[in-house]
Design an enzyme around this catalytic site. Structure first.
Site, PDB file in Angstrom:
ATOM      1  N   ARG A  29       0.803  -1.308  -0.070  1.00 32.50           N
ATOM      2  CA  ARG A  29       0.028   0.049   0.078  1.00 32.50           C
ATOM      3  C   ARG A  29       1.001   1.098   0.043  1.00 32.50           C
ATOM      4  O   ARG A  29       1.566   1.450   0.779  1.00 32.50           O
ATOM      5  CB  ARG A  29      -0.866   0.089   1.138  1.00 32.50           C
ATOM      6  CG  ARG A  29      -1.681   1.422   1.487  1.00 32.50           C
ATOM      7  CD  ARG A  29      -2.857   1.185   2.448  1.00 32.50           C
ATOM      8  NE  ARG A  29      -3.797   0.645   1.821  1.00 32.50           N
ATOM      9  CZ  ARG A  29      -5.177   0.628   2.198  1.00 32.50           C
ATOM     10  NH1 ARG A  29      -5.373   1.345   3.643  1.00 32.50           N
ATOM     11  NH2 ARG A  29      -6.220   0.147   1.678  1.00 32.50           N
ATOM     12  N   HIS A  72      -7.196   0.842  -6.679  1.00 28.97           N
ATOM     13  CA  HIS A  72      -7.544   0.102  -5.402  1.00 28.97           C
ATOM     14  C   HIS A  72      -8.360  -1.290  -6.058  1.00 28.97           C
ATOM     15  O   HIS A  72      -9.532  -1.602  -5.544  1.00 28.97           O
ATOM     16  CB  HIS A  72      -8.556   0.785  -4.441  1.00 28.97           C
ATOM     17  CG  HIS A  72      -8.450   0.076  -3.021  1.00 28.97           C
ATOM     18  ND1 HIS A  72      -7.732  -0.993  -2.736  1.00 28.97           N
ATOM     19  CD2 HIS A  72      -9.003   0.536  -1.904  1.00 28.97           C
ATOM     20  CE1 HIS A  72      -7.790  -1.114  -1.374  1.00 28.97           C
ATOM     21  NE2 HIS A  72      -8.812  -0.312  -0.984  1.00 28.97           N
ATOM     22  N   GLN A 132      -9.862  -3.845  -3.485  1.00 30.61           N
ATOM     23  CA  GLN A 132     -11.563  -3.491  -3.075  1.00 30.61           C
ATOM     24  C   GLN A 132     -12.504  -3.700  -3.871  1.00 30.61           C
ATOM     25  O   GLN A 132     -13.401  -3.987  -3.802  1.00 30.61           O
ATOM     26  CB  GLN A 132     -11.320  -1.827  -2.578  1.00 30.61           C
ATOM     27  CG  GLN A 132     -12.583  -1.431  -2.014  1.00 30.61           C
ATOM     28  CD  GLN A 132     -13.077  -2.192  -0.751  1.00 30.61           C
ATOM     29  OE1 GLN A 132     -12.490  -1.992   0.212  1.00 30.61           O
ATOM     30  NE2 GLN A 132     -14.285  -2.757  -0.790  1.00 30.61           N
ATOM     31  N   ASP A 146     -17.135   7.124  -1.918  1.00 28.96           N
ATOM     32  CA  ASP A 146     -15.904   7.005  -1.235  1.00 28.96           C
ATOM     33  C   ASP A 146     -15.649   8.315  -0.831  1.00 28.96           C
ATOM     34  O   ASP A 146     -16.316   9.477  -1.101  1.00 28.96           O
ATOM     35  CB  ASP A 146     -14.638   6.460  -1.882  1.00 28.96           C
ATOM     36  CG  ASP A 146     -13.677   6.291  -1.353  1.00 28.96           C
ATOM     37  OD1 ASP A 146     -13.664   6.333  -0.002  1.00 28.96           O
ATOM     38  OD2 ASP A 146     -12.419   6.227  -1.885  1.00 28.96           O
ATOM     39  N   CYS A 150     -16.136   1.873   0.236  1.00 29.51           N
ATOM     40  CA  CYS A 150     -15.191   0.815   0.673  1.00 29.51           C
ATOM     41  C   CYS A 150     -14.669   1.164   2.018  1.00 29.51           C
ATOM     42  O   CYS A 150     -13.999   0.201   2.750  1.00 29.51           O
ATOM     43  CB  CYS A 150     -14.117   1.014  -0.381  1.00 29.51           C
ATOM     44  SG  CYS A 150     -13.191   2.653  -0.260  1.00 29.51           S
ATOM     45  N   ARG A 172     -13.696  -8.693   1.293  1.00 28.48           N
ATOM     46  CA  ARG A 172     -12.142  -8.335   0.989  1.00 28.48           C
ATOM     47  C   ARG A 172     -11.560  -9.778   1.503  1.00 28.48           C
ATOM     48  O   ARG A 172     -10.685 -10.161   0.755  1.00 28.48           O
ATOM     49  CB  ARG A 172     -11.841  -7.353   2.019  1.00 28.48           C
ATOM     50  CG  ARG A 172     -12.138  -5.971   1.716  1.00 28.48           C
ATOM     51  CD  ARG A 172     -11.517  -5.456   0.497  1.00 28.48           C
ATOM     52  NE  ARG A 172     -10.291  -5.425   0.305  1.00 28.48           N
ATOM     53  CZ  ARG A 172      -9.529  -4.405   0.568  1.00 28.48           C
ATOM     54  NH1 ARG A 172     -10.079  -3.246   1.374  1.00 28.48           N
ATOM     55  NH2 ARG A 172      -7.998  -4.492   0.726  1.00 28.48           N
TER      56      ARG A 172
HETATM   57  N1  NVA Z   1      -9.970   6.775  -1.541  1.00 27.94           N
HETATM   58  C1  NVA Z   1      -9.483   6.086  -0.434  1.00 27.94           C
HETATM   59  C2  NVA Z   1      -9.864   4.733  -0.105  1.00 27.94           C
HETATM   60  C3  NVA Z   1      -9.472   4.075   1.276  1.00 27.94           C
HETATM   61  C4  NVA Z   1      -9.695   2.736   1.302  1.00 27.94           C
HETATM   62  C5  NVA Z   1      -8.200   6.549  -0.034  1.00 27.94           C
HETATM   63  O1  NVA Z   1      -7.274   6.426  -1.057  1.00 27.94           O
HETATM   64  O2  NVA Z   1      -7.738   7.267   1.061  1.00 27.94           O
HETATM   65  N1   CP Z   2     -11.094   0.019   2.355  1.00 26.96           N
HETATM   66  C1   CP Z   2      -9.909  -0.224   2.543  1.00 26.96           C
HETATM   67  O1   CP Z   2      -8.995  -0.382   1.971  1.00 26.96           O
HETATM   68  O2   CP Z   2      -9.973   0.015   4.014  1.00 26.96           O
HETATM   69  P1   CP Z   2      -8.576   0.328   4.860  1.00 26.96           P
HETATM   70  O3   CP Z   2      -7.870   1.651   4.212  1.00 26.96           O
HETATM   71  O4   CP Z   2      -8.875   0.397   6.124  1.00 26.96           O
HETATM   72  O5   CP Z   2      -7.621  -0.862   4.334  1.00 26.96           O
END
Ligand code: NVA
Ligand code: CP
Length: 327
Positions: free
Chosen positions: A105, A132, A135, A246, A286, A314
């Site tokens: 990540r 992502h 997800q 989101d 998500c 997930r």
């Molecule tokens: N769009 C959000 C998704 C978090 C799971 C982010 O990148 O923070």
């Molecule tokens: N939806 C998702 O990826 O959640 P986290 O940021 O908690 O991993």
């Protein structure tokens, strides 16, 4: 030589592989529901690198590899040399020497790509600024299970139904999809899925917050899906069956949050907006969610929200993905 099974975007999957993963994910959902052991990858180790915070991705991957019979090693910014500036590509090469697959990540998609180029083992994108895909894989499972009644998880079912990935695409294509809010990593992965699978997706984003132009162009090139942009959330959701949103401010954009709150006025997924969708519509998010910003409390807690099942999926979808990646 067998291909190294990276999963950096949906384009890394070949024809039919998304459907096969969703079918297998449904089988894993069944196996978990009946508490049947499914340690199909004993002794395998997944390394995980987190340059951003996580609850679901971290927990679901760690539990997924454990229930497959393997083990996870987690390196975060606060408890490894990553936070002290050691390059991700160095960490990746070291982890690849210890592990059978690496999940990352991070910020730029280029970082995940570089890591995959350096690591001799499969690399999985656990979220970048651009995409992502893990997800959206779980989201597709959620849509498929809901609108098909589930391949294998039915009340009273004694054993998993035999896998039939042929039923996945028709069910997914019968639905029409809406995205309301930021043209962010989630929106981009939905666009890729729509282009590859041939889905009808309309996205409503404010000016200046559209999805990535290259992602959009590539998805449209398949000429399979119908991917359209709007400025009007009402137009985007009208009569549609799958409504996703989101946060307005993604991780790494915190300094823009006030400006974004102003730009996204009118984009909250609230009850009057959901009422314009198909009466059978489901609502996806998500998580984490900001109630009162991109989604209202009554919608996320309401009967059309599948966000908890979506989060649970997930675990199941990533078991399918890990099995695929580990070979
Ligand atoms: N769009 C959000 C998704 C978090 C799971 C982010 O990148 O923070
Ligand atoms: N939806 C998702 O990826 O959640 P986290 O940021 O908690 O991993």
């Amino acid at each position: 030589m067998a291909r190294k099974r990276d999963f950096l975007s949906f384009w890394d999957l070949q024809d039919g592989e998304i459907e096969a993963l969703l079918t297998r994910a449904e089988e894993f959902r069944f196996l978990r529901a009946v508490r049947a052991p499914h340690a199909t990858r004993p002794g395998r180790v997944l390394g995980m690198i987190f340059e951003k915070a996580s609850t679901r991705t971290r927990a679901s991957f760690e539990i997924a590899i454990y229930q497959l019979g393997g083990h996870a090693v987690v390196l975060g910014k606060g408890d490894s040399q990553i936070g002290r500036g050691e390059p991700v590509r160095d960490t990746a090469r070291v982890l690849a020497g210890y592990c059978d697959a690496v999940m990352v990540r991070t910020f730029g998609q280029d970082i995940a790509e570089e890591l995959a180029a350096y690591a001799a083992v499969p690399v999985i994108n656990g979220l970048t600024d651009l995409l992502h895909p893990c997800q959206v894989l779980a989201d597709l499972q959620t849509v498929f299970a809901h609108f098909s009644g589930g391949l294998s998880v039915r009340a009273g079912a004694g054993a998993p139904a035999s896998a039939n990935s042929g039923s996945v695409l028709p069910v997914l294509r019968q639905q029409r999809y809406a995205w309301v809010g930021d043209g962010n990593n989630m929106a981009n992965s939905w666009i890729e899925a729509a282009g590859i699978l041939g889905l009808d997706l309309m996205l409503a984003c404010p000016e200046g917050y559209e999805p990535d132009a290259k992602v959009l162009a590539r998805a449209r090139q398949t000429e399979r899906g119908r991917i359209t942009l709007s400025r009007d959330p009402g137009e985007a959701v009208a009569g549609r069956q799958v409504i996703s949103t989101d946060v307005f401010t993604s991780m790494g954009q915190e300094q823009e949050s006030e400006k974004r709150l102003r730009a996204f006025a009118g984009f909250c997924l609230d009850a009057p907006l959901v009422a314009r969708a198909d009466a059978r519509a489901i609502v996806l998010h998500c998580l984490p969610a900001h109630r009162g910003e991109e989604i209202s409390d009554d919608v996320i807690e309401g009967p059309q929200s599948l966000v908890w099942q979506q989060a649970e999926n997930r675990l199941h979808a990533q078991k399918a993905l890990l099995e695929w990646a580990l070979g």
